[in-house]
Write an enzyme that holds these catalytic residues in place. Structure first.
Site, PDB file in Angstrom:
ATOM      1  N   GLY A  16      15.563  26.488  29.477  1.00  0.00           N
ATOM      2  CA  GLY A  16      14.194  25.994  29.450  1.00  0.00           C
ATOM      3  C   GLY A  16      14.055  24.866  30.446  1.00  0.00           C
ATOM      4  O   GLY A  16      15.058  24.283  30.881  1.00  0.00           O
ATOM      5  N   GLN A  21      10.332  17.204  33.697  1.00  0.00           N
ATOM      6  CA  GLN A  21      11.696  17.023  34.191  1.00  0.00           C
ATOM      7  C   GLN A  21      11.802  17.125  35.713  1.00  0.00           C
ATOM      8  O   GLN A  21      12.784  16.651  36.287  1.00  0.00           O
ATOM      9  CB  GLN A  21      12.628  18.061  33.549  1.00  0.00           C
ATOM     10  N   CYS A  29      20.637  18.972  27.405  1.00  0.00           N
ATOM     11  CA  CYS A  29      19.411  18.792  28.189  1.00  0.00           C
ATOM     12  C   CYS A  29      19.775  18.675  29.669  1.00  0.00           C
ATOM     13  O   CYS A  29      20.730  17.968  30.019  1.00  0.00           O
ATOM     14  CB  CYS A  29      18.683  17.521  27.742  1.00  0.00           C
ATOM     15  N   LEU A  30      19.046  19.357  30.507  1.00  0.00           N
ATOM     16  CA  LEU A  30      19.315  19.293  31.951  1.00  0.00           C
ATOM     17  C   LEU A  30      19.082  17.889  32.501  1.00  0.00           C
ATOM     18  O   LEU A  30      19.572  17.550  33.570  1.00  0.00           O
ATOM     19  CB  LEU A  30      18.431  20.306  32.686  1.00  0.00           C
ATOM     20  N   HIS A  85      12.053  21.600  21.937  1.00  0.00           N
ATOM     21  CA  HIS A  85      12.709  20.687  22.882  1.00  0.00           C
ATOM     22  C   HIS A  85      11.828  20.462  24.120  1.00  0.00           C
ATOM     23  O   HIS A  85      11.642  19.326  24.568  1.00  0.00           O
ATOM     24  CB  HIS A  85      14.069  21.276  23.285  1.00  0.00           C
ATOM     25  N   GLU A  86      11.250  21.569  24.638  1.00  0.00           N
ATOM     26  CA  GLU A  86      10.434  21.457  25.855  1.00  0.00           C
ATOM     27  C   GLU A  86       9.100  20.765  25.583  1.00  0.00           C
ATOM     28  O   GLU A  86       8.616  19.981  26.411  1.00  0.00           O
ATOM     29  CB  GLU A  86      10.187  22.843  26.466  1.00  0.00           C
ATOM     30  N   HIS A 136       9.484  17.199  25.733  1.00  0.00           N
ATOM     31  CA  HIS A 136       9.481  16.675  27.105  1.00  0.00           C
ATOM     32  C   HIS A 136       8.050  16.393  27.578  1.00  0.00           C
ATOM     33  O   HIS A 136       7.790  15.387  28.240  1.00  0.00           O
ATOM     34  CB  HIS A 136      10.135  17.671  28.074  1.00  0.00           C
TER      35      HIS A 136
HETATM   36  O1  K2U Z   1      14.940  20.964  28.616  1.00  0.00           O
HETATM   37  C1  K2U Z   1      16.059  21.194  29.062  1.00  0.00           C
HETATM   38  O2  K2U Z   1      16.788  20.297  29.512  1.00  0.00           O
HETATM   39  C2  K2U Z   1      16.608  22.585  28.976  1.00  0.00           C
HETATM   40  C3  K2U Z   1      17.479  22.729  27.778  1.00  0.00           C
HETATM   41  C4  K2U Z   1      16.718  23.562  26.795  1.00  0.00           C
HETATM   42  C5  K2U Z   1      17.272  23.573  25.413  1.00  0.00           C
HETATM   43  C6  K2U Z   1      17.785  22.428  24.832  1.00  0.00           C
HETATM   44  C7  K2U Z   1      18.290  22.480  23.549  1.00  0.00           C
HETATM   45  C8  K2U Z   1      18.262  23.654  22.843  1.00  0.00           C
HETATM   46  C9  K2U Z   1      17.754  24.781  23.442  1.00  0.00           C
HETATM   47  C10 K2U Z   1      17.258  24.728  24.716  1.00  0.00           C
HETATM   48  C11 K2U Z   1      18.785  23.292  28.287  1.00  0.00           C
HETATM   49  O3  K2U Z   1      18.591  24.532  28.912  1.00  0.00           O
HETATM   50  S1  K2U Z   1      19.962  23.471  27.040  1.00  0.00           S
HETATM   51  C12 K2U Z   1      21.308  24.156  27.773  1.00  0.00           C
HETATM   52  C13 K2U Z   1      21.867  23.342  28.872  1.00  0.00           C
HETATM   53  C14 K2U Z   1      22.021  21.973  28.700  1.00  0.00           C
HETATM   54  C15 K2U Z   1      22.562  21.246  29.751  1.00  0.00           C
HETATM   55  C16 K2U Z   1      22.935  21.866  30.906  1.00  0.00           C
HETATM   56  C17 K2U Z   1      22.782  23.227  31.041  1.00  0.00           C
HETATM   57  C18 K2U Z   1      22.235  23.963  30.011  1.00  0.00           C
HETATM   58 ZN    ZN Z   2      15.689  18.771  28.010  1.00  0.00          ZN
END
Ligand code: K2U
Ligand code: ZN
Length: 169
Positions: free
Chosen positions: A46, A51, A92-93, A134-135, A138
């Site tokens: 996501g 972000q 979270c990215l 989560h999104e 944000h």
């Molecule tokens: O918002 C974001 O940073 C994307 C999140 C979305 C998400 C968070 C928690 C639970 C479900 C979805 C990331 O894609 S979560 C996976 C991740 C985290 C760090 C680095 C790469 C991938």
């Molecule tokens: Zn996030």
């Protein structure tokens, strides 16, 4: 298409409250394409416009195994949430390398515009429901570490600032 830089906690811009998208026009459609490229390259499931330092209510998601089923949510609104909640491990990215438990609704129903500007309703459970919550946080300027204890959050902030300093050396 282009990959966009992702803001990292504790950047204060991550706490900006996003404004509604006024028109699903060519600018927004280019942004959607760039956000999807950014999300796939970062191996995320996501990404919120906040972000990538665009403070409009736009989210892209793809929780599919094959990474080929993108979801676009423009001006998402929560219509219903389950009474049941669960603690889920989140990352979270914008906070790379940090994972911790966050309590989320098991299921949510949201309405939003898609990438063509058509209204749709999404009934989500499981990982999709967690990702949507989560999104949408944000878009309200909230990062998942704000659900953690002050001590944990302070340690994460120190760790991210140290990594940033080392990156700039
Ligand atoms: O918002 C974001 O940073 C994307 C999140 C979305 C998400 C968070 C928690 C639970 C479900 C979805 C990331 O894609 S979560 C996976 C991740 C985290 C760090 C680095 C790469 C991938
Ligand atoms: Zn996030």
């Amino acid at each position: 298409m282009a990959s966009l830089p992702i803001l990292c906690f504790p950047d204060p811009k991550l706490h900006t409250v996003a404004k509604p998208v006024q028109a699903v026009d060519a600018r927004i459609q280019t942004l959607i394409a760039n956000m999807l490229q950014t999300m796939y390259e970062a191996k995320g499931i996501g990404l919120a416009a906040t972000q990538v330092d665009v403070h409009e209510r736009l989210i892209v998601i793809d929780v599919s195994e094959e990474r080929d089923q993108p979801l676009v949510l423009i001006n998402p609104q929560t219509l219903w949430t389950s009474t049941e909640t669960h603690l889920n491990e989140e990352g979270c990215l914008s906070v790379p390398g940090v994972y911790d438990g966050v309590q989320r609704f098991d299921a949510v129903t949201v309405s939003a515009l898609n990438g063509e500007g058509q209204s749709h309703v999404i009934e989500a459970d499981g990982l999709l429901a967690v990702c949507i919550q989560h999104e949408m946080d944000h878009l309200m300027g909230k990062v998942f570490v704000e659900y953690l204890s002050p001590l944990k959050r302070s340690r994460i902030k120190k760790k991210m600032l140290k990594a940033l300093r080392e990156e700039e050396r």
